[in-house]
Motif scaffolding. Sequence first.
Motif, PDB file in Angstrom:
ATOM      1  N   LYS A 120       0.837  -1.207   0.000  1.00  7.77           N
ATOM      2  CA  LYS A 120       0.000   0.000   0.000  1.00  7.77           C
ATOM      3  C   LYS A 120       0.869   1.253   0.000  1.00  7.77           C
ATOM      4  CE  LYS A 120      -3.572   2.355   2.712  1.00  7.77           C
ATOM      5  NZ  LYS A 120      -4.421   2.303   3.928  1.00  7.77           N
ATOM      6  N   PHE A 121       1.898   1.228   0.886  1.00  8.30           N
ATOM      7  CA  PHE A 121       2.789   2.392   0.953  1.00  8.30           C
ATOM      8  C   PHE A 121       3.574   2.565  -0.342  1.00  8.30           C
ATOM      9  CE2 PHE A 121       2.926   1.794   5.813  1.00  8.30           C
ATOM     10  CZ  PHE A 121       1.796   2.580   5.954  1.00  8.30           C
ATOM     11  N   PHE A 122       3.946   1.434  -0.969  1.00  6.40           N
ATOM     12  CA  PHE A 122       4.679   1.506  -2.235  1.00  6.40           C
ATOM     13  C   PHE A 122       3.811   2.123  -3.323  1.00  6.40           C
ATOM     14  CE2 PHE A 122       5.861  -0.310  -6.351  1.00  6.40           C
ATOM     15  CZ  PHE A 122       7.196   0.076  -6.426  1.00  6.40           C
ATOM     16  N   ASP A 123       2.545   1.669  -3.377  1.00  5.91           N
ATOM     17  CA  ASP A 123       1.633   2.235  -4.372  1.00  5.91           C
ATOM     18  C   ASP A 123       1.429   3.728  -4.129  1.00  5.91           C
ATOM     19  OD1 ASP A 123       1.345  -0.222  -5.539  1.00  5.91           O
ATOM     20  OD2 ASP A 123      -0.520  -0.730  -4.471  1.00  5.91           O
ATOM     21  N   GLN A 124       1.281   4.080  -2.840  1.00  4.32           N
ATOM     22  CA  GLN A 124       1.125   5.493  -2.531  1.00  4.32           C
ATOM     23  C   GLN A 124       2.367   6.290  -2.920  1.00  4.32           C
ATOM     24  OE1 GLN A 124       0.201   5.594   1.646  1.00  4.32           O
ATOM     25  NE2 GLN A 124      -1.967   5.057   1.340  1.00  4.32           N
ATOM     26  N   ALA A 125       3.542   5.692  -2.690  1.00  5.00           N
ATOM     27  CA  ALA A 125       4.790   6.360  -3.062  1.00  5.00           C
ATOM     28  C   ALA A 125       4.879   6.542  -4.575  1.00  5.00           C
ATOM     29  CB  ALA A 125       5.995   5.572  -2.535  1.00  5.00           C
ATOM     30  N   GLN A 126       4.454   5.513  -5.341  1.00 11.42           N
ATOM     31  CA  GLN A 126       4.470   5.615  -6.798  1.00 11.42           C
ATOM     32  C   GLN A 126       3.513   6.710  -7.283  1.00 11.42           C
ATOM     33  OE1 GLN A 126       7.397   3.863  -7.390  1.00 11.42           O
ATOM     34  NE2 GLN A 126       6.350   3.463  -9.315  1.00 11.42           N
ATOM     35  N   ASP A 127       2.318   6.750  -6.663  1.00 10.46           N
ATOM     36  CA  ASP A 127       1.352   7.794  -7.035  1.00 10.46           C
ATOM     37  C   ASP A 127       1.908   9.175  -6.735  1.00 10.46           C
ATOM     38  OD1 ASP A 127      -0.377   5.834  -7.850  1.00 10.46           O
ATOM     39  OD2 ASP A 127      -1.556   5.825  -5.974  1.00 10.46           O
ATOM     40  N   MET A 128       2.540   9.276  -5.545  1.00 12.47           N
ATOM     41  CA  MET A 128       3.110  10.570  -5.177  1.00 12.47           C
ATOM     42  C   MET A 128       4.252  10.960  -6.111  1.00 12.47           C
ATOM     43  SD  MET A 128       3.114  10.196  -0.992  1.00 12.47           S
ATOM     44  CE  MET A 128       3.923  11.786  -0.774  1.00 12.47           C
ATOM     45  N   LEU A 129       5.047   9.959  -6.521  1.00 14.05           N
ATOM     46  CA  LEU A 129       6.142  10.235  -7.460  1.00 14.05           C
ATOM     47  C   LEU A 129       5.594  10.713  -8.810  1.00 14.05           C
ATOM     48  CD1 LEU A 129       9.167  10.146  -8.044  1.00 14.05           C
ATOM     49  CD2 LEU A 129       8.897   7.754  -8.757  1.00 14.05           C
ATOM     50  N   PHE A 130       4.513  10.084  -9.274  1.00 13.80           N
ATOM     51  CA  PHE A 130       3.885  10.488 -10.539  1.00 13.80           C
ATOM     52  C   PHE A 130       3.323  11.910 -10.438  1.00 13.80           C
ATOM     53  CE2 PHE A 130       0.089  10.813 -13.200  1.00 13.80           C
ATOM     54  CZ  PHE A 130       0.642  10.582 -14.456  1.00 13.80           C
ATOM     55  N   GLU A 131       2.641  12.131  -9.292  1.00  9.64           N
ATOM     56  CA  GLU A 131       2.089  13.466  -9.077  1.00  9.64           C
ATOM     57  C   GLU A 131       3.201  14.506  -9.008  1.00  9.64           C
ATOM     58  OE1 GLU A 131      -0.298  13.396  -5.618  1.00  9.64           O
ATOM     59  OE2 GLU A 131      -1.859  12.079  -6.481  1.00  9.64           O
ATOM     60  N   TYR A 132       4.300  14.150  -8.378  1.00 14.00           N
ATOM     61  CA  TYR A 132       5.432  15.073  -8.303  1.00 14.00           C
ATOM     62  C   TYR A 132       5.974  15.391  -9.693  1.00 14.00           C
ATOM     63  CZ  TYR A 132      10.138  16.822  -7.493  1.00 14.00           C
ATOM     64  OH  TYR A 132      11.282  17.582  -7.522  1.00 14.00           O
ATOM     65  N   GLY A 133       6.102  14.350 -10.520  1.00 11.56           N
ATOM     66  CA  GLY A 133       6.568  14.576 -11.892  1.00 11.56           C
ATOM     67  C   GLY A 133       5.623  15.486 -12.661  1.00 11.56           C
ATOM     68  N   THR A 134       4.309  15.247 -12.480  1.00 17.68           N
ATOM     69  CA  THR A 134       3.314  16.084 -13.165  1.00 17.68           C
ATOM     70  C   THR A 134       3.404  17.533 -12.697  1.00 17.68           C
ATOM     71  OG1 THR A 134       1.824  14.181 -13.356  1.00 17.68           O
ATOM     72  CG2 THR A 134       0.874  16.386 -13.640  1.00 17.68           C
TER      73      THR A 134
END
Length: 260
Positions: free
Chosen positions: A54-68
């Motif tokens: 769950k934390f990994f998925d959240q981290a990936q989402d946050m990384l994508f959002e950061y890139g955006t």
Amino acid sequence: MSKVSNRTKIAAALVGVLALAGSNLVAADPLADVQKADGQIHADAAASQKKVDKFFDQAQDMLFEYGTVADERESLKAYNDYVATLVADQEASMKAIQDDINGVDKLRQGVVPLMFKMVEALEQFVALDLPFNTQVRKERVENLKNLLSTAEVTLAEKYRLILDAYSIEREYGNFVAVTTGQLNLDGKDVLVDFFNLGRVALYAQSLDQKTGWMYNPETKGWDTMDESHLRELTKGIRIARKQGALDLFALPIPAAETAK
């Protein structure tokens, strides 16, 4: 053997069996605890893995959002730089316009006297020039004089109309025209054809073609032409009216030193 002894043996045997059974029960409890603990460990590990996933998925989402967000930031920065350039250019243009506006009063102070001088010079020029289209030209000058005192007409429009009047006067120097009108000679009006060769010379001929006159700029009067020139004058008038083929004709002209 006595009965007591047998009972004693039986009792001893029962105690032994019970002791063995007790020892087996004691041995079985730790194994159950180990199995139970192992199961709990696996359950906890599975729960922990779920949390990690769950934390990994959240981290990936946050990384994508950061890139955006980072991309949007770069786009906004580029746009802001572009807008800043436009604003700077507009401010420079506004300053230039304001400088022009500030100079309008000074320009007006110089242009207004100039326009009055131009109209005055034009009036004098018409008065000294050959007397052709006299009425129209004088009315044009008079209209300009009235225009200068009119508040309803802008300064730019006034100046444009003055330049138009000068342009018309300039064109008069290049035209050849014939008009019919009255010529006053010694207080008597005579119907004649006026023959205008630009600003070079102005002639008049009676409608019966028997008499001709040439305007004298020096005396402001009309000199009677020699009869030898009447035929050439008639020829020039016919050509100007497009009643004859183009051809050369010879007519006297005022002396250069006396022409105004």
